[in-house]
Design a protein around this motif. Structure first.
Motif, PDB file in Angstrom:
ATOM      1  N   GLY A  41       0.849  -1.188   0.000  1.00  0.00           N
ATOM      2  CA  GLY A  41       0.000   0.000   0.000  1.00  0.00           C
ATOM      3  C   GLY A  41       0.879   1.230   0.000  1.00  0.00           C
ATOM      4  O   GLY A  41       1.835   1.322  -0.751  1.00  0.00           O
ATOM      5  N   TYR A  42       0.587   2.194   0.854  1.00  0.00           N
ATOM      6  CA  TYR A  42       1.435   3.383   0.951  1.00  0.00           C
ATOM      7  C   TYR A  42       2.504   3.230   2.025  1.00  0.00           C
ATOM      8  O   TYR A  42       3.257   4.152   2.290  1.00  0.00           O
ATOM      9  CB  TYR A  42       0.606   4.648   1.201  1.00  0.00           C
ATOM     10  CG  TYR A  42      -0.289   4.569   2.403  1.00  0.00           C
ATOM     11  CD1 TYR A  42       0.209   4.810   3.674  1.00  0.00           C
ATOM     12  CD2 TYR A  42      -1.635   4.274   2.268  1.00  0.00           C
ATOM     13  CE1 TYR A  42      -0.606   4.740   4.782  1.00  0.00           C
ATOM     14  CE2 TYR A  42      -2.456   4.213   3.365  1.00  0.00           C
ATOM     15  CZ  TYR A  42      -1.944   4.452   4.625  1.00  0.00           C
ATOM     16  OH  TYR A  42      -2.749   4.388   5.719  1.00  0.00           O
ATOM     17  N   ASP A 132      -8.451  -3.031   9.282  1.00  0.00           N
ATOM     18  CA  ASP A 132      -8.344  -1.910   8.355  1.00  0.00           C
ATOM     19  C   ASP A 132      -6.885  -1.486   8.329  1.00  0.00           C
ATOM     20  O   ASP A 132      -6.351  -1.030   9.339  1.00  0.00           O
ATOM     21  CB  ASP A 132      -9.237  -0.758   8.814  1.00  0.00           C
ATOM     22  CG  ASP A 132      -9.210   0.434   7.879  1.00  0.00           C
ATOM     23  OD1 ASP A 132      -8.480   0.414   6.866  1.00  0.00           O
ATOM     24  OD2 ASP A 132      -9.931   1.408   8.167  1.00  0.00           O
ATOM     25  N   LYS A 133      -6.234  -1.629   7.196  1.00  0.00           N
ATOM     26  CA  LYS A 133      -4.794  -1.353   7.087  1.00  0.00           C
ATOM     27  C   LYS A 133      -4.480   0.144   7.053  1.00  0.00           C
ATOM     28  O   LYS A 133      -3.331   0.535   7.118  1.00  0.00           O
ATOM     29  CB  LYS A 133      -4.210  -2.016   5.832  1.00  0.00           C
ATOM     30  CG  LYS A 133      -4.460  -3.511   5.761  1.00  0.00           C
ATOM     31  CD  LYS A 133      -3.896  -4.254   6.944  1.00  0.00           C
ATOM     32  CE  LYS A 133      -4.053  -5.747   6.734  1.00  0.00           C
ATOM     33  NZ  LYS A 133      -3.785  -6.520   7.899  1.00  0.00           N
ATOM     34  N   ASP A 134      -5.494   0.986   6.948  1.00  0.00           N
ATOM     35  CA  ASP A 134      -5.304   2.434   6.931  1.00  0.00           C
ATOM     36  C   ASP A 134      -5.281   2.931   8.380  1.00  0.00           C
ATOM     37  O   ASP A 134      -6.315   3.297   8.940  1.00  0.00           O
ATOM     38  CB  ASP A 134      -6.429   3.102   6.138  1.00  0.00           C
ATOM     39  CG  ASP A 134      -6.146   4.550   5.813  1.00  0.00           C
ATOM     40  OD1 ASP A 134      -5.026   5.030   6.096  1.00  0.00           O
ATOM     41  OD2 ASP A 134      -7.048   5.207   5.251  1.00  0.00           O
ATOM     42  N   ARG A 136      -4.744   5.162  11.760  1.00  0.00           N
ATOM     43  CA  ARG A 136      -5.156   6.529  12.068  1.00  0.00           C
ATOM     44  C   ARG A 136      -4.056   7.234  12.842  1.00  0.00           C
ATOM     45  O   ARG A 136      -3.293   6.616  13.570  1.00  0.00           O
ATOM     46  CB  ARG A 136      -6.441   6.517  12.886  1.00  0.00           C
ATOM     47  CG  ARG A 136      -7.607   5.936  12.079  1.00  0.00           C
ATOM     48  CD  ARG A 136      -8.949   6.169  12.706  1.00  0.00           C
ATOM     49  NE  ARG A 136      -9.311   7.555  12.907  1.00  0.00           N
ATOM     50  CZ  ARG A 136      -9.757   8.380  11.956  1.00  0.00           C
ATOM     51  NH1 ARG A 136      -9.863   7.950  10.721  1.00  0.00           N
ATOM     52  NH2 ARG A 136     -10.088   9.617  12.237  1.00  0.00           N
ATOM     53  N   PRO A 161      -7.094   9.461   8.936  1.00  0.00           N
ATOM     54  CA  PRO A 161      -6.413   8.286   8.384  1.00  0.00           C
ATOM     55  C   PRO A 161      -5.108   8.680   7.701  1.00  0.00           C
ATOM     56  O   PRO A 161      -5.004   9.752   7.105  1.00  0.00           O
ATOM     57  CB  PRO A 161      -7.420   7.732   7.374  1.00  0.00           C
ATOM     58  CG  PRO A 161      -8.238   8.913   6.977  1.00  0.00           C
ATOM     59  CD  PRO A 161      -8.292   9.818   8.176  1.00  0.00           C
ATOM     60  N   SER A 163      -3.887   7.604   5.040  1.00  0.00           N
ATOM     61  CA  SER A 163      -4.031   7.749   3.596  1.00  0.00           C
ATOM     62  C   SER A 163      -4.289   9.203   3.217  1.00  0.00           C
ATOM     63  O   SER A 163      -3.908   9.642   2.135  1.00  0.00           O
ATOM     64  CB  SER A 163      -5.141   6.850   3.061  1.00  0.00           C
ATOM     65  OG  SER A 163      -6.377   7.194   3.675  1.00  0.00           O
TER      66      SER A 163
END
Length: 181
Positions: A41-42, A132-134, A136, A161, A163
């Motif tokens: 992901g990021y 949830d991989k995002d 916070r 988040p 992201s």
């Protein structure tokens, strides 16, 4: 091609293949030795850790707050809390707060008013345990409590988040708790 050259070429080929296999096993056996980070992901992976993207906090304090901090030789703490929602929602931490922490970091500022959180890592196993991989981010700002046992600052927060927040310069404003209307 003579038989001698042919055997030499085969021996060289086998030696090259053996050398390459040995290097690959070494990198697999010890992921910390590899200089290559891979992306998820990021995020980036670094061995058995996940690297959190950089976030910069730009603090803007009122003139009265700046004067008070300077006069009292007081510092400012910028505290970042990274958290997420786990797959297992039965943990005590999740039941109390609705999330689980993956990383906390504090930066103490003396005269500067910019704090950059970078190269922060948390365990890959903790990342894998998130539903949830995002993750916070929550950022709080308060005085360092060197001149007083109480916090002197009333500051905004940053929350959201990663992201949305990653790689950004995020502003937080603040003033004195008392006497700065």
């Amino acid at each position: 091609m003579t038989a001698h050259r042919f055997l030499f070429a085969i021996a060289l080929f086998v030696a090259a293949c053996s050398s390459r296999t040995e290097r690959n096993n070494t990198a697999t056996d010890s992921p910390k030795t590899t200089a290559i980070a891979s992306d998820i992901g990021y995020y980036q992976l670094d061995g058995d850790s996940v690297v959190i993207p950089r976030v910069t906090i730009a603090l803007q304090l009122s003139p009265k707050a700046e004067a008070k901090l300077k006069a009292d030789k007081e510092t400012v703490i910028v505290a970042a809390f990274f958290s997420g929602t786990p797959k297992d929602t039965t943990s005590q931490e999740f039941l109390e707060s609705g999330e689980v922490g993956v990383k906390d970091q504090k930066i103490e500022l003396t005269t500067a008013r910019v704090a950059t959180f970078e190269n922060l890592k948390f365990a890959r196993k903790d990342y894998d345990a998130l539903a949830d991989k995002d993750i916070r981010l929550l950022v709080n700002v308060y005085s360092g409590r060197r001149s007083s046992p109480d916090n002197l600052l009333d500051c905004g927060i940053v929350e959201g988040p990663m992201s949305d927040l990653r790689g950004k310069r995020l502003p937080i404003t603040g003033k004195l708790i008392y006497g700065d209307d």
